[in-house]
Design a protein around this motif. Structure first.
Motif, PDB file in Angstrom:
ATOM      1  N   GLU A  58      31.592  38.005  47.205  1.00 15.10           N
ATOM      2  CA  GLU A  58      32.615  37.881  48.254  1.00 15.10           C
ATOM      3  C   GLU A  58      32.059  38.292  49.618  1.00 15.10           C
ATOM      4  O   GLU A  58      32.375  37.692  50.632  1.00 15.10           O
ATOM      5  N   GLN A  59      31.231  39.316  49.621  1.00 15.75           N
ATOM      6  CA  GLN A  59      30.633  39.771  50.888  1.00 15.75           C
ATOM      7  C   GLN A  59      29.655  38.741  51.454  1.00 15.75           C
ATOM      8  O   GLN A  59      29.309  38.781  52.623  1.00 15.75           O
ATOM      9  N   ALA A  60      29.199  37.822  50.583  1.00 12.29           N
ATOM     10  CA  ALA A  60      28.272  36.774  51.021  1.00 12.29           C
ATOM     11  C   ALA A  60      28.996  35.427  51.133  1.00 12.29           C
ATOM     12  O   ALA A  60      28.362  34.368  51.024  1.00 12.29           O
ATOM     13  N   ASP A  61      30.314  35.479  51.334  1.00  8.78           N
ATOM     14  CA  ASP A  61      31.135  34.262  51.495  1.00  8.78           C
ATOM     15  C   ASP A  61      31.242  33.423  50.226  1.00  8.78           C
ATOM     16  O   ASP A  61      31.616  32.259  50.289  1.00  8.78           O
ATOM     17  N   GLY A  62      30.886  33.991  49.093  1.00  8.46           N
ATOM     18  CA  GLY A  62      31.050  33.280  47.827  1.00  8.46           C
ATOM     19  C   GLY A  62      32.355  33.702  47.166  1.00  8.46           C
ATOM     20  O   GLY A  62      33.221  34.329  47.800  1.00  8.46           O
ATOM     21  N   TRP A  63      32.500  33.385  45.882  1.00 10.54           N
ATOM     22  CA  TRP A  63      33.725  33.718  45.163  1.00 10.54           C
ATOM     23  C   TRP A  63      33.413  34.055  43.713  1.00 10.54           C
ATOM     24  O   TRP A  63      32.429  33.545  43.164  1.00 10.54           O
ATOM     25  N   ALA A  64      34.235  34.915  43.113  1.00  7.63           N
ATOM     26  CA  ALA A  64      34.038  35.287  41.707  1.00  7.63           C
ATOM     27  C   ALA A  64      35.377  35.322  41.010  1.00  7.63           C
ATOM     28  O   ALA A  64      36.308  35.989  41.457  1.00  7.63           O
ATOM     29  N   SER A  65      35.450  34.608  39.893  1.00  5.21           N
ATOM     30  CA  SER A  65      36.715  34.426  39.189  1.00  5.21           C
ATOM     31  C   SER A  65      36.472  34.569  37.697  1.00  5.21           C
ATOM     32  O   SER A  65      35.347  34.390  37.216  1.00  5.21           O
ATOM     33  N   ASP A  66      37.539  34.910  36.956  1.00  9.10           N
ATOM     34  CA  ASP A  66      37.396  34.878  35.491  1.00  9.10           C
ATOM     35  C   ASP A  66      37.797  33.502  34.969  1.00  9.10           C
ATOM     36  O   ASP A  66      37.986  33.305  33.779  1.00  9.10           O
ATOM     37  N   GLY A  67      37.952  32.564  35.879  1.00 11.82           N
ATOM     38  CA  GLY A  67      38.378  31.206  35.531  1.00 11.82           C
ATOM     39  C   GLY A  67      39.802  30.966  35.992  1.00 11.82           C
ATOM     40  O   GLY A  67      40.214  29.843  36.257  1.00 11.82           O
ATOM     41  N   TYR A  68      40.557  32.073  36.118  1.00 12.19           N
ATOM     42  CA  TYR A  68      41.970  31.977  36.488  1.00 12.19           C
ATOM     43  C   TYR A  68      42.325  32.907  37.641  1.00 12.19           C
ATOM     44  O   TYR A  68      43.207  32.613  38.432  1.00 12.19           O
ATOM     45  N   LYS A  69      41.655  34.059  37.699  1.00 19.03           N
ATOM     46  CA  LYS A  69      41.977  34.992  38.780  1.00 19.03           C
ATOM     47  C   LYS A  69      40.732  35.703  39.298  1.00 19.03           C
ATOM     48  O   LYS A  69      39.679  35.688  38.654  1.00 19.03           O
ATOM     49  N   ARG A  70      40.930  36.320  40.470  1.00 18.04           N
ATOM     50  CA  ARG A  70      39.843  37.011  41.157  1.00 18.04           C
ATOM     51  C   ARG A  70      39.343  38.189  40.309  1.00 18.04           C
ATOM     52  O   ARG A  70      40.139  39.035  39.879  1.00 18.04           O
ATOM     53  N   ILE A  71      38.044  38.210  40.068  1.00 16.17           N
ATOM     54  CA  ILE A  71      37.440  39.293  39.274  1.00 16.17           C
ATOM     55  C   ILE A  71      37.814  40.664  39.851  1.00 16.17           C
ATOM     56  O   ILE A  71      38.174  41.592  39.110  1.00 16.17           O
ATOM     57  N   LEU A  72      37.730  40.804  41.182  1.00 20.08           N
ATOM     58  CA  LEU A  72      37.906  42.118  41.804  1.00 20.08           C
ATOM     59  C   LEU A  72      39.323  42.674  41.664  1.00 20.08           C
ATOM     60  O   LEU A  72      39.570  43.826  41.992  1.00 20.08           O
ATOM     61  N   GLU A  73      40.270  41.840  41.199  1.00 24.26           N
ATOM     62  CA  GLU A  73      41.639  42.340  41.022  1.00 24.26           C
ATOM     63  C   GLU A  73      41.974  42.688  39.581  1.00 24.26           C
ATOM     64  O   GLU A  73      43.092  43.080  39.272  1.00 24.26           O
ATOM     65  N   ILE A  74      41.022  42.533  38.690  1.00 24.51           N
ATOM     66  CA  ILE A  74      41.293  42.863  37.284  1.00 24.51           C
ATOM     67  C   ILE A  74      41.336  44.389  37.133  1.00 24.51           C
ATOM     68  O   ILE A  74      40.432  45.086  37.571  1.00 24.51           O
ATOM     69  N   LYS A  75      42.406  44.870  36.531  1.00 26.06           N
ATOM     70  CA  LYS A  75      42.505  46.324  36.290  1.00 26.06           C
ATOM     71  C   LYS A  75      41.830  46.621  34.954  1.00 26.06           C
ATOM     72  O   LYS A  75      42.321  46.222  33.896  1.00 26.06           O
ATOM     73  N   PRO A  76      40.704  47.324  34.985  1.00 23.46           N
ATOM     74  CA  PRO A  76      39.983  47.585  33.730  1.00 23.46           C
ATOM     75  C   PRO A  76      40.798  48.462  32.778  1.00 23.46           C
ATOM     76  O   PRO A  76      41.552  49.329  33.224  1.00 23.46           O
ATOM     77  N   THR A  77      40.635  48.220  31.496  1.00 23.58           N
ATOM     78  CA  THR A  77      41.320  49.041  30.509  1.00 23.58           C
ATOM     79  C   THR A  77      40.334  49.864  29.680  1.00 23.58           C
ATOM     80  O   THR A  77      40.700  50.850  29.076  1.00 23.58           O
ATOM     81  N   GLU A  78      39.078  49.415  29.621  1.00 26.00           N
ATOM     82  CA  GLU A  78      38.073  50.222  28.928  1.00 26.00           C
ATOM     83  C   GLU A  78      36.708  50.078  29.582  1.00 26.00           C
ATOM     84  O   GLU A  78      36.424  49.068  30.224  1.00 26.00           O
ATOM     85  N   LEU A  79      35.900  51.100  29.355  1.00 28.39           N
ATOM     86  CA  LEU A  79      34.605  51.213  30.022  1.00 28.39           C
ATOM     87  C   LEU A  79      33.692  50.008  29.765  1.00 28.39           C
ATOM     88  O   LEU A  79      33.068  49.476  30.675  1.00 28.39           O
ATOM     89  N   HIS A  80      33.612  49.597  28.515  1.00 30.09           N
ATOM     90  CA  HIS A  80      32.643  48.553  28.174  1.00 30.09           C
ATOM     91  C   HIS A  80      33.285  47.171  28.060  1.00 30.09           C
ATOM     92  O   HIS A  80      32.736  46.285  27.411  1.00 30.09           O
ATOM     93  N   GLN A  81      34.433  47.021  28.723  1.00 29.90           N
ATOM     94  CA  GLN A  81      35.189  45.762  28.686  1.00 29.90           C
ATOM     95  C   GLN A  81      34.337  44.558  29.123  1.00 29.90           C
ATOM     96  O   GLN A  81      33.561  44.647  30.070  1.00 29.90           O
ATOM     97  N   ARG A  82      34.539  43.441  28.435  1.00 29.68           N
ATOM     98  CA  ARG A  82      33.857  42.200  28.816  1.00 29.68           C
ATOM     99  C   ARG A  82      34.856  41.257  29.458  1.00 29.68           C
ATOM    100  O   ARG A  82      36.037  41.268  29.091  1.00 29.68           O
TER     101      ARG A  82
END
Ligand code: AHG
Ligand code: MN
Ligand code: MN
Length: 339
Positions: free
Chosen positions: A288-312
């Motif tokens: 994102e800082q380089a004007d690109g984008w990252a998604s899990d296919g449906y939503k922005r990666i950076l907005e995912i609330k993690p639930t566990e340390l080693h989550q995939r």
């Protein structure tokens, strides 16, 4: 070389751009720089000494650890602990997060680090580039108390810095503190990183797609459709396929040349393979800082609330228009559709 700014100078010069700056983040980045040089030295020797192969252990994800995985993990852990600079570290190679009380055991440092100490390690014994990925957050638990799991389970948009080191034909350290992305190349004779790639940006469009296509049959239909689109003879397509199998190197190349990297879910790996906290979040922040984008296919990666340390999580990252096109194909099918 026309540019003689070193990483050390750059970190100090830009310290004031960072709103919460007290010098602690600068010292932390300097520690990472130091650990990167040590790991670089060892990685470069890998072909010379009998260091290759399995250490015989298996990490929490059930994957074999290579010796250099453990070495890199130890170097980064020890460098950060000895510098008395962070209050906690989580690593792909550790089962749980590590609480760092500091020399006086006062737990009064404010940053935590999450890392993949050696990414792409299965490539080492064939002399292909590997990397280190790191992600830095401010703790949310009160100063003076031991860090908790909550400190590590913050969404990616709370990162204060992230970056990677690519141990490639040249060794580079690329990082962001939220003011764009800058790349520094190591002069191995001097042990000094020089600013070689200021203000790195993904081209809006690209012609490279990077995915392990061997798993095609196991991919969701949206991914299959997008891959067919990449291969069609139309406009500026077909694209070129490039997959090193080393996320850092694939991402680095795509950022410079324009492209998309994908590690989707599959019927074999229903959550994908890459880890949200050690790989996807830092890579997404850089994208994102380089004007690109990252998604899990449906939503922005950076907005995912993690639930566990080693989550995939599945990831689609790279040139903005390419990732958005992939998301369009994904949106044609419900997220939980059968493969
Ligand atoms: P790691 O070496 O830290 O386990 O990560 C390897 C990752 C990533 O770098 C790479 O892109 C991907 O795994 C390759 O996986 P496949 O072999 O399944 O394509
Ligand atoms: Mn990895
Ligand atoms: Mn790793």
């Amino acid at each position: 070389m026309t540019n003689h700014i070193t990483l050390g100078e750059y970190i100090i010069e830009n310290q004031n751009d960072f709103q919460y700056s007290s010098g602690e983040l600068s010292s932390l980045l300097s520690s990472i720089k130091l650990a990167a040089k040590v790991v670089n030295h060892e990685v470069n020797k890998a072909g010379l000494v009998d260091i290759l192969g399995n250490a015989g252990n298996t990490n929490i994800q059930g994957e074999d650890q290579q010796k250099l995985d453990i070495y890199a993990n130890n170097v980064f852990m020890k460098t950060l602990i000895d510098r008395d600079i962070v209050c906690g570290v989580a690593s792909e190679e550790e089962d749980d997060f590590v609480i760092i009380g500091g020399k006086k055991q006062t737990h009064d440092h404010k940053y935590i680090v999450l890392m993949d100490p050696l990414d792409g390690s299965s490539n080492i014994d064939v002399n292909v580039s590997v990397g280190t990925i790191f992600s830095i957050y401010r703790r949310i638990s009160p100063l003076g108390t031991p860090v908790t799991q909550e400190d590590f389970l913050q969404a990616g948009n709370m990162q204060v810095a992230a970056g990677y080191v690519v141990y490639g034909t040249s060794t580079m350290l690329v990082y962001t503190t939220g003011n764009g992305v800058n790349g520094f190349t190591l002069n191995p004779a001097l042990g000094v990183f020089y600013l070689s790639h200021p203000n790195m940006k993904f081209p809006k469009d690209g012609k490279i797609y990077s995915i392990n296509e061997g798993y095609y049959i196991h991919f969701p239909q949206g991914v299959k459709d997008y891959l067919k689109y990449c291969q069609e003879e139309e406009d500026n397509r077909p694209y070129t396929s490039r997959y090193i199998g080393s996320l850092v190197s694939d991402f680095h190349r795509n950022m410079i040349k324009g492209g998309i990297y994908m590690y989707p879910t599959s019927s074999k790996a229903p959550q994908g393979k890459l880890r949200l906290l050690y790989e996807c979040n830092p890579i997404a922040f850089l994208a994102e800082q380089a004007d690109g984008w990252a998604s899990d296919g449906y939503k922005r990666i950076l907005e995912i609330k993690p639930t566990e340390l080693h989550q995939r999580v599945p990831i689609f990252v790279g040139s903005k228009n390419m990732v958005e096109k992939a998301e369009e194909f994904m949106a044609n099918y419900p997220k939980d559709a059968k493969y």
